[in-house]
Design a protein around this motif. Sequence first.
Motif: not given
Length: 1610
Positions: A1032-1051
């Motif tokens: 449902w989320r992929a259809q109604t709000d496809p470009d909404h970012t759910l997850y951001v993974l950071l590395n040791a440098k905070g990137v």
Amino acid sequence: MAERGVDVSALPQEVREQLAELDLELSEGDITQKGYEKKRAKLLAPYLAQTQNLAPPPAYDEQSPGPSSAPAPEPGPGPSNSSSSSSSRQRRTRRRHRSSGTRDERYRSDIHTEAVQAALAKHKEEKMALPMPTKRRSAYVQSPIDNCTPPDSSSSSDDEAVSSESAGPQHSPDTWINSSLHASSTSSSASSTLSHGESRPAQAAQSQQAPPPPAFAQPPHSHSQPSALAEAFAATRIDPGGGVGPPDVPSQAQARGSRVDLPTNAVVRGMSRGQSRSSMMETADVRRVGRGVPVSSRVSTKIQQLLNTLKRPKRPELSEFFMDDQEEIVEVPRVDPNTPKPEGRQIIPVKGEPLGVVSNWPPALQAALARWGATQGKSPALTALDITGKPLYTLTYGKLWSRSVKLAYTLLNKLGTKNEQILKPGDRVALVYPNSDPAMFWVAFYGCLLAEVIPVPIEVPLSRKDAGSSQVGFLLGSCGVGLALTSEICLKGLPKTPTGEILQFKGWPRLKWVVTDSKYLTKPSKDWQPHIPTANTDTAYIEYKASKEGTVMGVAVSKVALLTHCQALTQACNYCEGETLVNVLDFKKDMGLWHGVLTSVMNRIHTISVPYAVMKACPLSWVQRVHIHKARVALVKCRDLHWAMMAHKDQRETSLASLRMLVVADGANPWSVSSCDAFLNVFQAYGLKPEVICPCATSPEAMTVAIRRPGVPGAPLPARAVLSMTGLSHGVIRVNTEDKNSALTVQDVGHVMPGALMCIVKPDGPPMLCKTDEIGEIVVNSRAGGNMYYGLSGVTKNTFEVIPVNASGAPIGEIPFVRSGLLGFVGPGSLIFVVGKNEGLLMVSGRRHNADDLVATALAVEPVKTVYRGRIAVFSVTVFFDERIVIVAEQRPDASEEDSFQWMSRVLQAIDSIHQVGLYCLALVPANTLPKTPLGGIHISDTKQLFLEGALHPCNILMCPHTCVTNMPKPRQKQPVGVGPASIMVGNLVAGKRIAQAAGRDLGLIEDQDLVRKLCMWPTMMHQYLTEALQWRAQTDPDHTLYVLLNAKGVAVCTATCVQLHKRAEKIAAALMERSGINIGENVVLLYPPGIDLIAAFYGCLYAGCIPVTVRPPHPQNLSATLPTVRMIIDVSKAACILTTQVLTRILRSKEAAASVNIKTWPIIIDTDDLPRKRPPTIYKPPNAEVIAYLDFSVSTTGMLTGVKISHAAVSALCRSIKLQCELYSSRQIAICLDPYCGLGFVLWCLASVYSGHQSILIPPMELESSLTLWLSTLSQYRIRDTFCSYSVMELCTKGLGGQTEMLRARGVNLSCVRSCVVIAEERPRLALTHSFSKLFKDIGLSTRAVSTAFGSRVNLAICLQGTTGPDPSTVYVDMKSLRHDRVRLVERGAPQSLSLMESGTILPGVRVIIVNPETRGPLGDSHLGEIWVNSPHNATGYYTIYGEENLQADHFNTKLSFGDPQTLWAKTGYLGFVKRTELTDSSGDRHDALFVVGSLDETLELRGLRYHPIDIETSVSRAHRSIGESAVFTWTNLLVVVAELCGSEQDALDLVPLVTNVVLEEHHLIVGVVVIVDPGVIPINSRGEKQRMHLRDSFLADQLDPIYVAYNM
């Protein structure tokens, strides 16, 4: 060493003397080992060449003569003729006077030695086997020679001989050194029988016909010897053939179920070695993994020995059970009806003869000096000796007078400028002179008396670290000393700062130093004469005195007391004008000062002063001085008698016939009688008359209490008292008739001093007069005694102004008495007997023991091989409401581990037999390391302080708390539980209290569709499954970012929008569906590092209809430890397939992996890195919401691997509950720094964002190891309001960034945005850690209200979670004693024995909890401790079991109350806790019910019938010493085992043993059975930061910990 090839006895006399001098210097610590070897080599160099071709001399073991010495080893081969035998005799003689190196002969008594040997022989028959401690080779604290001396076969015991025979041919020293180096670098304790896993069938066979075990366990040898003996020992101790063991030790015969074929050495942080060895039970219940450690393993054998030893009955029988724990739980010892009681009449004060008045006695002591200076100027006053014992100079009375006058004039007139006078009469002045310079001291002392300033003689300070240095500072401060007199030589020798100033000693006031050498003194003008008033009550001088606690006080002696004392001594000792006196004592205080400096001047006596340094070099020097000068009087101590006796054969021409009085200064020590007898025995042939030996009793406060008058030739000698030690310990006098083993022979110390009145009073409490057959403290009334502790009026009153009272409490008169500190009684003929001192008194369980008596017993236990120079300290420490005896001895550098341990065991037995008292601790420290008194004795109070601070650094220790702690109450017996009339329920009340239950708010449904669209929420009415939510989320709000993974440098290295996640999940689902052999409903293991791949794989499985099982990937650098755990979960979960990355696929199939597990039997492995873009034909939809969504595997703190089934309905309910509690919606961001493999961590990482639509910033916790600031800077950078972390992350930040808040602020880190920081855990909240975290980061904006905790368990992953709407978590303080009885008693903050508990967060919506009695299953009232049961739509469905065994599942997941509400189904969390209604209100306006978690029921330790939580004991242990990092406790066969990680140096290891034992006994009333000291990082911890105690236990029992030290407490 240099002398190996030299026969010392063949060396010239002069060289032998120099060598002996060197030995003495080394033993006294006056020279370093390196300097010693250098000088020795130089001395022996000329003789080395001559002896190259000779055979080595026989091994020499320094021994003292007497029955206790061990037989000498047989001499080796070599030419032996009469000359060599005579030279060896000479050598023995020469060495004999040094044999103070083997034992302190002050305490020597042949009778006592025999008694000790008899007691030990009796014990030997009982064959008591003590388990020997296990020590890592590097932990041996020994002198440098220990590392390079091959084991001496001559000193080996029978036990060693057996093992060395089996070792085959003897190796050369080189091979021994190599093997010892090799052994020390390999495994744990070198005595480990199979340390490298090799099998020894031959030895196993040998053990069948093994000999009976030795009396003592085998020591941990470091050189490679086969330990057949140890194995034979193990086989003998525990009968493998199903023999009956003790009731609390499981025998191997008890089957533990079938074994899984897994490596035995696997251990993981988070999973343990024990886990991989776990046996699967027939029921395949993985939650309860059985553990069987073979009981015959080495560690268990030692524990078995310990249990056998502890089974011997303790002495006092304990009274009945205590029921009420509200009172202090200490056993009050019952009075034994057979205890001896005093039966005599009340004592009458004893009067000394009247002090005669002699017409020519001076009005003051200074007047006597003035008289002799004027009339007998040439008469010798003092002869001082040089270091070789030859006269150095003689000070005449004329010189003494003139120099003293010069000094008095200089002190009063020449110290300041012309107009100011620095010193005024009555000021106090320190006298700092070395023992070798009596003349300067005499001049300074009399100069002060003439100037009417008060001298305070003290010892010369040698360094800032001198024993008792700060206490001497206290003395100088309390006396108001600002000026110190010293000699030029002494001043040069004082320690100085780099600028050349005298060092400021620790605790000392600032002093002005004045040099008193003649050249610096000013001659007074003709008209100046010192003022000599008649003796009055002003203070004449101050003598220092150290108390039992180490405090140094000044005893002030008035001018009249000084004069009267000299008169009394003159009368008692019958001093005559012009006599010669030899003084070996310290002239700065006590007898040395009173006789040798004051009375001698009054009587114009010639004093010959023999310094301590001369006595060390030539022990016979004082006897020679008596002979040469025809001295009439000699002042000595027992030590000097003994030294002279040892060296007398060197001296043929000696006569002691001139002596009319040999004053023995420490004759009051009961052990002096044997020294006096032995000395008389030897020197009677040299003219010594029996009647001249005059023991005396003195104390700094009462001065001379009594002295034996010189006898008339031919008169009968005074009788001895042979007393019963048992009677003495009860404070009564009983003549010993039965048991000669426990007898004490004492000699009298003569009569009371002239003019004095003396009586005996009770040593403690009011000064009540004793009975005639009772031991008490001697109190004296006399003009010749001290009159106060200078500057300390409070302490003075209790000592110097005592008025004895009679039995009815009425004072016996007006006159005040002075307490002498001596314990004794009045014998027949008014003779005084002294049996000990107050400061050496040890009061144990109401009985008195004398430290000196215990020293004597310890020294009678053959100390030749073990104790260095007889240096033994005895003191008591207060632990658990009683005094406990501690013995500390210095260990000889060449003593072996086994000798030392054997000596300690024997001392234990001897003291137990003779004194009927248990020792608490016996410690051996390296030679020359105990703090010394100025004359070389042991500084007891400093030693005790070091022991209590954990700074003694022993090299061997034996704790015996089980033997000596006899005031423990009997274990509690649990009352039978049943639902009685008190538990009748009335409405919502049980036993008159509100039922302890609480609930979160309602988990309502949102009907309003507009609101759904507004909040971008998926309609819960329509969708029950997360797969639908993602679609449902992929259809109604496809470009909404759910997850951001950071590395040791905070990137941000990876992000996932709704549609990206959906498509990645589809690819994985397609790959799964294509593979044959993977069917719907099968389990699939997800093996990924923390990241978005894991999330995609999870949804891929759900799309394909498979059941995901998340597993932590193995550590590439530690495969052998971590891979077996992965393998185990894969096997247990019956996974059909593994989804993983390319890198991990390679690892699973690598050679390294093959070494740990069978890689050929992996299920299908699918690498999900480069899958083709395919969509699955259909997306699976479960038939109903009760179908399993995923399996959650976790290792609990008790080491159980538990898999629970989570249904789709539970997933939806849990996500909804978290969403409501934390107010999560699409526009929100949260940061997660958690492990994503199980529990609430997995839910927050993988599920919550898809359900609620918020953005999750993912921070893998392992990235923090390389970048500590990552998490905090992310919170600041993204302005995060809500964050979730684990305790390990919080601890990492607290320890690593605690001191760097300024740096963080400079970087712009600001945490004021954080509204809630929740710690995810399945345990009691760690209040100390959360408080320190809040406190530390308050400086960078963190609100003190932000930090809170969550609580979940296996049956329900999230029960409490501090949200945004509830009240702040409350804290309560509960009584720990009540908790042990399963009760909750709330107390005030700071109450003793209180424990602070924080609420575990607000209960989640839809969750109900109730507190239940785990035994009756009935509900409990408010504030009662019980098991937490939970009812909620997101409870787990059950345990995942291989064969579908349902019994356990029903028991834990679908339980009903026994009464009250029998319909509701509850799940048992397995945690103890209580509910308390608080004054706060929740969002609905009702009063808030707080849930407090106390601890896991599985983890609790049942000891003595009480319930203990390991964390409480561990908190106490970690506080015991700064070097303890982490600690863990567990029980094995009813023994409490404490494992402590050592953060400091290894020399601290043995210091921790007594401290850990003390703190657990004091705070928890438990006796520790085994203390294990290990390296940091050994205690296994899981990903949530929880200790894996059961894994630790298994590793310990399997001998896999490589401990630094293991102590088995007796």
